[in-house]
Design an enzyme around this catalytic site. Structure first.
Site, PDB file in Angstrom:
ATOM      1  CB  ALA A 269      96.685  23.135  11.498  1.00 44.39           C
TER       2      ALA A 269
ATOM      3  CB  SER B 164      92.899  33.468  11.369  1.00 43.74           C
ATOM      4  OG  SER B 164      92.887  32.908  12.508  1.00 43.74           O
TER       5      SER B 164
ATOM      6  NE  ARG C 166     106.926  31.729   5.428  1.00 38.37           N
ATOM      7  CZ  ARG C 166     105.993  32.172   4.688  1.00 38.37           C
ATOM      8  NH1 ARG C 166     105.703  32.130   3.518  1.00 38.37           N
ATOM      9  NH2 ARG C 166     104.792  32.504   5.516  1.00 38.37           N
TER      10      ARG C 166
ATOM     11  CD  GLU D 192      92.826  35.054   4.674  1.00 34.54           C
ATOM     12  OE1 GLU D 192      93.925  34.837   4.139  1.00 34.54           O
ATOM     13  OE2 GLU D 192      92.417  34.580   6.091  1.00 34.54           O
TER      14      GLU D 192
ATOM     15  CD  GLU E 120     104.907  36.155   7.623  1.00 30.66           C
ATOM     16  OE1 GLU E 120     103.845  36.613   6.788  1.00 30.66           O
ATOM     17  OE2 GLU E 120     106.038  36.419   7.571  1.00 30.66           O
ATOM     18  CG  LEU E 121      98.667  37.560  11.595  1.00 29.82           C
ATOM     19  CD1 LEU E 121      98.355  38.900  12.366  1.00 29.82           C
ATOM     20  CD2 LEU E 121      98.634  36.517  12.229  1.00 29.82           C
TER      21      LEU E 121
ATOM     22  CD1 TRP F 277      93.743  24.862   8.742  1.00 25.77           C
ATOM     23  CD2 TRP F 277      93.689  24.602   6.466  1.00 25.77           C
ATOM     24  NE1 TRP F 277      92.909  25.684   7.926  1.00 25.77           N
ATOM     25  CE2 TRP F 277      92.922  25.431   6.643  1.00 25.77           C
ATOM     26  CE3 TRP F 277      93.969  24.338   5.041  1.00 25.77           C
ATOM     27  CZ2 TRP F 277      92.102  26.218   5.884  1.00 25.77           C
ATOM     28  CZ3 TRP F 277      93.244  25.063   4.226  1.00 25.77           C
ATOM     29  CH2 TRP F 277      92.133  25.880   4.577  1.00 25.77           C
ATOM     30  CG  ASN F 278      97.206  27.874   4.185  1.00 28.90           C
ATOM     31  OD1 ASN F 278      98.188  27.931   5.253  1.00 28.90           O
ATOM     32  ND2 ASN F 278      97.393  29.008   3.287  1.00 28.90           N
TER      33      ASN F 278
HETATM   34  P1  NAD Z   1      94.163  29.493  12.465  1.00 29.27           P
HETATM   35  O1  NAD Z   1      94.369  30.718  12.971  1.00 29.27           O
HETATM   36  O2  NAD Z   1      92.706  28.868  12.566  1.00 29.27           O
HETATM   37  O3  NAD Z   1      95.192  28.217  13.082  1.00 29.27           O
HETATM   38  C1  NAD Z   1      96.616  28.560  12.759  1.00 29.27           C
HETATM   39  C2  NAD Z   1      96.865  27.958  14.048  1.00 29.27           C
HETATM   40  O4  NAD Z   1      96.537  28.503  15.316  1.00 29.27           O
HETATM   41  C3  NAD Z   1      96.843  26.426  14.063  1.00 29.27           C
HETATM   42  O5  NAD Z   1      97.732  25.353  14.532  1.00 29.27           O
HETATM   43  C4  NAD Z   1      95.779  26.319  15.079  1.00 29.27           C
HETATM   44  O6  NAD Z   1      95.495  25.120  15.889  1.00 29.27           O
HETATM   45  C5  NAD Z   1      96.193  27.295  16.162  1.00 29.27           C
HETATM   46  N1  NAD Z   1      95.097  28.016  17.157  1.00 29.27           N
HETATM   47  C6  NAD Z   1      93.751  28.326  16.676  1.00 29.27           C
HETATM   48  N2  NAD Z   1      93.108  28.841  17.762  1.00 29.27           N
HETATM   49  C7  NAD Z   1      94.222  28.941  18.484  1.00 29.27           C
HETATM   50  C8  NAD Z   1      94.154  29.365  20.020  1.00 29.27           C
HETATM   51  N3  NAD Z   1      92.902  29.944  20.460  1.00 29.27           N
HETATM   52  N4  NAD Z   1      95.187  29.685  20.683  1.00 29.27           N
HETATM   53  C9  NAD Z   1      96.515  29.132  20.025  1.00 29.27           C
HETATM   54  N5  NAD Z   1      96.445  28.612  18.898  1.00 29.27           N
HETATM   55  C10 NAD Z   1      95.382  28.363  18.125  1.00 29.27           C
HETATM   56  O7  NAD Z   1      94.340  29.413  10.910  1.00 29.27           O
HETATM   57  P2  NAD Z   1      94.044  28.275   9.789  1.00 29.27           P
HETATM   58  O8  NAD Z   1      92.700  28.165   9.540  1.00 29.27           O
HETATM   59  O9  NAD Z   1      94.821  27.170  10.268  1.00 29.27           O
HETATM   60  O10 NAD Z   1      94.822  28.752   8.529  1.00 29.27           O
HETATM   61  C11 NAD Z   1      94.378  29.630   7.413  1.00 29.27           C
HETATM   62  C12 NAD Z   1      94.760  31.090   7.968  1.00 29.27           C
HETATM   63  O11 NAD Z   1      96.332  31.287   8.133  1.00 29.27           O
HETATM   64  C13 NAD Z   1      94.351  32.179   6.837  1.00 29.27           C
HETATM   65  O12 NAD Z   1      94.085  33.253   7.608  1.00 29.27           O
HETATM   66  C14 NAD Z   1      95.639  32.447   6.240  1.00 29.27           C
HETATM   67  O13 NAD Z   1      95.551  33.780   5.611  1.00 29.27           O
HETATM   68  C15 NAD Z   1      96.634  32.153   7.237  1.00 29.27           C
HETATM   69  N6  NAD Z   1      98.145  32.244   6.602  1.00 29.27           N
HETATM   70  C16 NAD Z   1      98.789  33.417   6.564  1.00 29.27           C
HETATM   71  C17 NAD Z   1     100.194  33.017   5.980  1.00 29.27           C
HETATM   72  C18 NAD Z   1     101.038  34.189   5.749  1.00 29.27           C
HETATM   73  O14 NAD Z   1     102.197  33.835   5.800  1.00 29.27           O
HETATM   74  N7  NAD Z   1     100.529  35.520   6.010  1.00 29.27           N
HETATM   75  C19 NAD Z   1     100.417  31.535   5.362  1.00 29.27           C
HETATM   76  C20 NAD Z   1      99.311  30.836   5.314  1.00 29.27           C
HETATM   77  C21 NAD Z   1      98.166  30.953   6.024  1.00 29.27           C
END
Ligand code: NAD
Length: 475
Positions: free
Chosen positions: A176, A229, A159, A380, A250-251, A150-151
């Site tokens: 998200a 994440s 991308r 984070e 990309e975590l 979502w961020n």
């Molecule tokens: P998140 O991991 O909670 O969710 C990311 C995506 O995964 C969402 O679409 C969510 O609905 C989905 N998801 C969640 N649980 C799932 C599951 N059990 N099975 C399948 N899909 C699932 O992350 P967030 O809170 O949306 O975003 C923030 C995180 O993203 C932070 O850790 C941040 O560092 C990371 N991030 C990384 C980059 C990068 O390029 N490295 C860029 C942006 C954000």
């Protein structure tokens, strides 16, 4: 800006099979923005089927034609960038200027990969015996499942979509659940640009887990590209293992920001403000841990406190606000808990630290005397909090910078030669030397250690969606 509120499967906007919807909120005041279709598992599998049916047609579409569709997306997004930014603000909560920056950054991936689509190369080699010809082609890897956070709801989607389509892959996008409207708008732009039915599909299952697992077990899926994440990334790598689905990750990040002895403090504070406050601190690239040399820590703290104090916070829809809301009350509470814990661990609050009553806001906050190793240094923060740790010895600063499971990005300020030497010793996929921001469509974005696998953007980004095929020819 009206964005569709439905699923996009096989070229059609449609509600979920069982009609269920979930609410999308405006984080600035908690009000309801939209009721979005909640995809069933069957909807998600139908999306994969549609992508599988469309794959060969798209893979054999002339690269020039694919390129032109991507270029049209760039043109539309650029022309509509202000409305697009307004939509990002509405569901994500970020400040308008941040959203406008994201809208441009998101559009750039379409332009960049429109250019890469016509440059997919191959290779021609001779075996050491001299009598065999080796031809190496690069073919689209196949149906790709793209999962985004979502961020950066726009840029993280483009991308992935742009290189996948440039490579000739068909895709199923799962954004998200906090920010599906931006993703739906991007998909609608692709439809308007002429992407054939089935090549791009959008699904929004809530909860995500079971439906994503079902998609990763569909035999047609050959690629998972995930941004989110580290915790969810690990889960998905396990799911992808069952069918040996190629995975790009990309975590999370935990970026150190190192201010070396002799650094220009004004420049360091200016860079720190960008590295910390871009996207209100909700960025994987956000500077998380500030390691400042003893000789500069007092001056750096005083100046960054003044800069942070000057930031205006309020709804992103008011374009004068520089800091918007976090995406949800839960995210705000997470930030507040980390700050409270750091203070309980002995840190001093130099600014902020109080949670406003209305909306998912958290104020600019500065913590000093943070103990390296406290929780706020290990995970984070994802909010507007500057956590400062002082150091005496450069080797000690490098050791602290590397003392994390993450390795996405690091920032180093100081004399260029010394800063470059330090940058080379920091274990991260990206290091910014005397710069506060690095993201660039032309640069390979990605992390080491538990920050991920693979790279996005740049000429490397398209390789994640291509597979090498060796054809041996007897000569
Ligand atoms: P998140 O991991 O909670 O969710 C990311 C995506 O995964 C969402 O679409 C969510 O609905 C989905 N998801 C969640 N649980 C799932 C599951 N059990 N099975 C399948 N899909 C699932 O992350 P967030 O809170 O949306 O975003 C923030 C995180 O993203 C932070 O850790 C941040 O560092 C990371 N991030 C990384 C980059 C990068 O390029 N490295 C860029 C942006 C954000």
């Amino acid at each position: 800006m009206i964005s569709p509120h439905d699923l996009f499967i096989d070229g059609q906007w449609r509600p979920a099979a069982d009609g269920r919807r979930f609410v999308v909120h405006d984080p600035a005041d908690g009000s309801e923005l939209a009721q979005f279709a909640a995809a069933t598992e069957a909807d998600c599998l139908a999306a994969v089927d549609a992508a599988a049916d469309a794959l060969s047609g798209w893979a054999t579409t002339p690269p020039r034609q694919r390129s032109e569709i991507l270029r049209t997306c760039f043109d539309i997004l650029t022309a509509e960038r202000e409305q697009f930014a307004g939509l990002i603000v509405a569901e994500n909560g970020k400040a308008y200027a941040d959203a406008l920056g994201e809208a441009s950054y998101a559009a750039e991936f379409f332009r960049w990969f429109a250019e890469e689509a016509v440059r997919i190369g191959g290779d021609f080699r001779l075996s050491p015996s001299g009598d065999k010809t080796i031809v190496v082609r690069r073919d689209p890897i196949g149906v790709s499942v793209l999962i985004t956070p979502w961020n950066f709801p726009a840029a993280m989607a483009t991308r992935k979509i742009a290189p996948a389509l440039a490579a000739g892959c068909s895709v199923v996008l799962k954004p998200a659940s906090q920010t599906p409207l931006t993703a739906a708008y991007v998909v609608e732009v692709l439809r308007r640009a002429g992407v054939p039915a089935g090549v791009v599909n959008l699904v929004t299952p809530v909860p995500a887990g079971p439906a994503v697992s079902a998609m990763l077990h569909h035999p047609a899926v050959r690629k998972l590209s995930f941004t989110g994440s580290t915790e969810v990334g690990r889960l998905l790598l396990r799911e992808a293992a069952d069918q040996v689905v190629s995975s790009s990750m990309e975590l999370g990040g935990n970026a150190p920001f190192v201010v070396l002895p002799g650094a220009d403090v004004d420049a360091a504070v200016e860079g720190a403000m960008v590295a910390k406050m871009r996207n209100g601190g909700s960025a994987c690239t956000a500077a998380n841990r500030f390691y400042v040399h003893d000789s500069l820590v007092e001056e750096f703290t005083a100046r960054i406190t003044v800069a942070m104090k000057g930031i205006t916070m309020g709804p992103g829809a008011d374009r004068s606000n520089e800091l918007g809301a976090l995406v949800s009350p839960e995210e705000r509470d997470k930030v507040a808990r980390l700050v409270d814990q750091a203070v309980a661990d002995g840190a001093t609050l130099a600014l902020g630290g109080e949670t406003p009553e209305v909306g998912a806001f958290y104020p600019p906050t500065v913590l000093t005397d943070v103990r390296h190793g406290s929780e706020i240094n290990q995970i984070e923060i994802f909010g507007p909090v500057t956590a400062i740790v002082s150091f005496n010895d450069v080797d000690e600063a490098i050791a602290m910078a590397n003392d994390t499971i993450y390795g996405l990005i690091a920032y180093v300020y100081g004399d260029p030669a010394q800063a470059l030497a330090v940058a080379q010793r920091i274990d991260a996929g990206m290091v910014a030397v005397n710069r506060g921001v690095l993201s660039d469509p032309a640069a390979p974005f990605g992390g080491t250690k538990q920050s991920g696998l693979g790279r996005e953007g740049s000429s490397e980004g398209i390789l994640e969606f291509l597979e090498e095929k060796y054809i041996g020819i007897e000569v």
